[in-house]
Design a protein around this motif. Structure first.
Motif: not given
Length: 324
Positions: A122-139, A170-180
């Protein structure tokens, strides 16, 4: 029954032209409403006057929003202009003009408060929305192949207007995205043992029968259950439904005491754009990252941060400065 056969033909036409399933469902809904409103008369026996009467009914009796009126008109324009090949011409109907509303945006501190209430997926989803400017469906539609860790970029496929675009990661999201991604691939392997895989676009499963086994096609945010593919009619695993993060966000906003603001998933996209402008990014760059066709859509954010005043001071501030 006539109506169901007719709507099936429209559905096939929409799919032939590559319309999304969401657009297909919306158009079929409004076309069916139009037919019922005119007591099941065949649209081929009707035209512009009946369309105008229906739109007037939506506006004056059902009091639907302006955007809803436009959606209904788009559906009927497709029905007559493209499907029936009978252009409607001038309807003599004009929508009420939508008042410009400034979007609600969050400060970096408020974003931190909300993210602090979330964890894991859940944190990763909203971090991407804020960090990359995606719409929720795009994410939620992101597949493993859409994330480029080397160049810190995300590719959005078939975004609004059926356009692809790239935005920042965001570079800070890379570790958690790799885990996901690792978790998603493990889930895909377990599904593959049962002959199940991620839902694939269009007829890709026929062209490449083993594509569902390739990690590139796996969703980063997969659904917790399998379902039947609406077109291929086979069991598959779709992405997480957008109602899940919306519900999670509502509870997070309440817990951190920000429920006095109208915050939804799109607020994070608004906040992404506003923060980029505050940090000095030019508006053309922001337009490209957001995927806006019209610069006017992006310029609304300059009003949010007051840039349209070109540095003008309030007269009261000038008075106080003179007194000092």
């Amino acid at each position: 029954m006539f109506k169901s056969r007719f709507l099936t033909q429209i559905s096939e036409s929409l799919r032939l032209l590559g319309y999304s399933l969401r657009t297909e469902k919306t158009y079929l809904y409004w076309i069916a409403c139009y037919i019922r409103f005119h007591r099941l008369k065949h649209p081929d026996t009707m035209g512009a006057p009946e369309v105008t009467a229906f739109l007037s009914y939506l506006a004056n009796r059902r009091h639907v929003a302006i955007n809803t009126q436009k959606t209904a008109l788009n559906a009927l324009a497709y029905l007559y202009n493209k499907f029936l090949q009978r252009p409607l011409g001038e309807l003599g109907f004009s929508h009420a003009q939508r008042h410009r509303r400034l979007p609600v945006v969050l400060s970096p501190g408020e974003v931190s408060l909300i993210l602090g209430q979330l964890s894991g997926r859940d944190r990763s989803i909203f971090s991407i929305l804020y960090g990359s400017g995606l719409r929720i469906t795009e994410c939620l539609r992101l597949r493993i192949q859409d994330v480029d860790f080397e160049h810190a970029a995300i590719t959005v496929r078939d975004g609004k207007g059926n356009k692809d675009r790239q935005t920042v990661l965001s570079q800070s999201l890379i570790p958690e995205l790799q885990q996901l991604i690792t978790q998603a691939v493990d889930l895909q392997r377990r599904d593959n043992l049962q002959g199940i895989g991620p839902s694939l676009p269009f007829a890709l499963n026929k062209k490449y029968p083993n594509a569902f086994r390739q990690p590139a096609w796996m969703y980063i945010f997969p659904s917790t259950s399998v379902c039947q593919h609406p077109l291929a009619h086979i069991l598959c695993r779709h992405h997480l439904h957008d109602s899940v993060p919306r519900k999670i966000l509502r509870h997070a906003v309440q817990r951190c005491g920000l429920d006095h603001k109208q915050i939804n998933c799109h607020t994070f996209r608004h906040s992404f754009a506003t923060q980029l402008l505050r940090n000095g990014r030019d508006i053309r760059t922001v337009q490209e990252l957001l995927g806006h066709s019209d610069l006017a859509s992006t310029q609304i954010y300059t009003h949010v941060i007051g840039q349209h005043y070109a540095g003008t001071l309030s007269p009261l501030d000038s008075l106080n400065m003179a007194a000092d």
